[in-house]
Scaffold this active site. Structure first.
Site, PDB file in Angstrom:
ATOM      1  N   ASP A 133       0.814  -1.214   0.000  1.00 22.82           N
ATOM      2  CA  ASP A 133       0.000   0.000   0.000  1.00 22.82           C
ATOM      3  C   ASP A 133       0.843   1.256   0.000  1.00 22.82           C
ATOM      4  O   ASP A 133       2.067   1.232   0.183  1.00 22.82           O
ATOM      5  CB  ASP A 133      -0.901   0.013   1.247  1.00 22.82           C
ATOM      6  CG  ASP A 133      -2.242  -0.670   0.983  1.00 22.82           C
ATOM      7  OD1 ASP A 133      -2.497  -1.035  -0.173  1.00 22.82           O
ATOM      8  OD2 ASP A 133      -3.010  -0.847   1.939  1.00 22.82           O
ATOM      9  N   LYS A 193      -3.594   3.264  -2.496  1.00 25.52           N
ATOM     10  CA  LYS A 193      -4.915   3.881  -2.642  1.00 25.52           C
ATOM     11  C   LYS A 193      -5.022   5.048  -1.672  1.00 25.52           C
ATOM     12  O   LYS A 193      -4.932   4.880  -0.464  1.00 25.52           O
ATOM     13  CB  LYS A 193      -6.024   2.877  -2.335  1.00 25.52           C
ATOM     14  CG  LYS A 193      -6.200   1.812  -3.381  1.00 25.52           C
ATOM     15  CD  LYS A 193      -7.098   0.693  -2.907  1.00 25.52           C
ATOM     16  CE  LYS A 193      -8.447   1.192  -2.493  1.00 25.52           C
ATOM     17  NZ  LYS A 193      -9.353   0.118  -2.081  1.00 25.52           N
TER      18      LYS A 193
END
Length: 458
Positions: A247, A269
């Site tokens: 991530d 994200k």
């Protein structure tokens, strides 16, 4: 200057050592266990070298001055005779492209000696580019203290396991999985497998009822800031990963612990800029796991605290892929603590609630009203994640349904890499304006309650 750590076989090679002092003795002591044929040339020889030469057939000593003919037919040279002789020896070596190590003169060296740990065939070397041999020695001692005394027997056994796997297991994926599982068992147990244990592992991968044995996947929480906040188990998962899907909100220093062959895939994200949609990430995890590779999904904070880890776990399980979760320190607790705010505190808060700051479009106005009314009635701590863009709505609704306007609020942003944070303190009535005034960085958490006024760390 950085040195690449080449490892090469030197057994049977010829080494010329020019000089017979204590420094030369230390170099010889490092080489003697590697089967090198060592000739020492010097007018005077210290007793340490004399003793090792008498004990070892591969070391000879000649008490005389160095001559250019000495470098004929040697594979590498160690010059430790003093500045004038060392420079002349280096010049001659350069002409014949013979690698030379000149003690205490890094600029003349073609190679340097690392600080070595050797236990059987396990060899590790530490260098600091010549900047601090003491630091290299300290790293070596620390590493050596954590290497099992049984490592030599374990490595010998695992070599036999590789041969056994080639003989017994035809499927490449099953064979690799068998070797990996046995290796991990031996390292964890700090011993070789018994015959019964080895046979149990082997039968597992010879079982024809299952066409494919999948290594599986791990959902690993990286914590809420510096890489140092990951758990030991989480770090071990990274070390064994064959694919890491990571991530945006992680300290990328963690990726340095991955094996060199590991495939690294970014799937960050953030609000407004998604590298991949969640469905794509789910499909990617399944795809890589079905290839027969061990997949680590590395997520900021904790995978199951608004990290959509549950969706990823379900997607993997639907395809028969073994999956487990390794908890991480969620920002809803960890970042508060770093900023000196306890989420519970005697006399101030008997509980806490971690709530998504994103608006829920699928909730009816009636349900939303009930929810905010229940929040406003509780005299406890509220931590809103991903709520900076909604801070006007959050503060307005809490006040509308009964929270006092002077209720303390803290907004905290943490850095991924160095564990630092930025904190802004106010009340329900003014915190939204303060956030806009200073253009507070995102992502951030919002802490509402009496504890938000505390500051327990320096």
């Amino acid at each position: 200057m950085s040195y690449f750590p080449f490892f090469r076989e030197i057994e049977g090679e010829k080494c010329l050592v020019i000089g017979g002092g204590k420094v030369a003795a230390r170099k010889i002591s490092r080489l003697k266990g590697f089967g090198v044929k060592i000739k020492v040339v010097a007018p005077s020889i210290v007793s340490d070298i004399e003793a090792v030469a008498q004990a070892c057939d591969n070391i000879s000593v000649e008490r005389r001055i160095f001559t250019p003919q000495d470098i004929e037919n040697v594979d590498f040279v160690i010059a430790a005779a003093g500045e004038e002789v060392d420079k002349e020896a280096t010049r001659l070596c350069k002409e014949k492209a013979i690698p030379v190590n000149v003690v205490d003169n890094q600029e003349l060296c073609d190679f340097i000696f690392p600080s070595i740990v050797q236990k059987g065939d396990m060899v590790a070397g530490f260098v600091t580019g010549g900047k601090s041999p003491h630091v290299a020695a300290k790293l070596r001692r620390d590493f050596e203290a954590n290497v099992s005394d049984n490592i030599e027997s374990i490595l010998d056994y695992l070599s036999e396991v590789r041969t056994l796997a080639k003989e017994k297991i035809d499927d490449d994926r099953k064979r690799a999985a068998f070797i990996r599982e046995v290796s991990e068992f031996c390292m964890k147990a700090d011993r070789v497998c018994s015959n019964k244990e080895e046979n149990a592992f082997l039968q597992k991968y010879l079982d024809n009822r299952s066409e494919t044995v999948l290594p599986g996947a791990a959902l690993v929480g990286a914590g809420c800031g510096s890489y140092e906040l990951i758990t030991i188990k989480g770090l071990n998962e990274i070390r064994r990963a064959e694919v890491i899907v990571y991530d945006d909100l992680i300290d990328e220093h963690l990726l340095e612990f991955a094996p060199e062959s590991c495939e690294l895939i970014y799937a960050g994200k953030r609000s407004g800029r998604h590298s991949k949609a969640q469905e794509e990430i789910n499909e990617l995890l399944v795809e890589k796991a079905l290839e027969g590779r061990y997949v680590v999904r590395l997520k900021g904070g904790d995978p199951y605290v608004f990290g959509r880890g549950g969706e990823e776990a379900l997607a993997l399980k639907e395809h028969g892929i073994p999956v487990h979760e390794v908890p991480g320190v969620t920002s809803g607790i960890g970042l508060c603590g770093m900023a000196g705010i306890p989420v519970t505190h005697r006399g101030a808060s008997r509980g806490f609630h971690v709530i998504t700051g994103h608006t829920a479009d699928n909730l009816s106005p009636e349900v939303e009203e009930i929810r905010w009314k229940s929040y406003a009635k509780l005299d406890e701590t509220f931590v809103f994640l991903m709520g900076l863009k909604s801070i006007d709505m959050i503060t307005e609704k809490l006040m509308r349904y009964g929270k006092l306007s002077d209720t303390p609020v803290a907004v905290i942003h943490g850095e991924n890499t160095d564990g630092t944070y930025v904190k802004l303190v106010g009340t329900l009535s003014d915190i939204a304006a303060k956030v806009k005034e200073v253009d507070f960085p995102s992502p951030a958490i919002i802490v509402v309650g009496e504890v938000a006024s505390l500051e327990l760390t320096d």
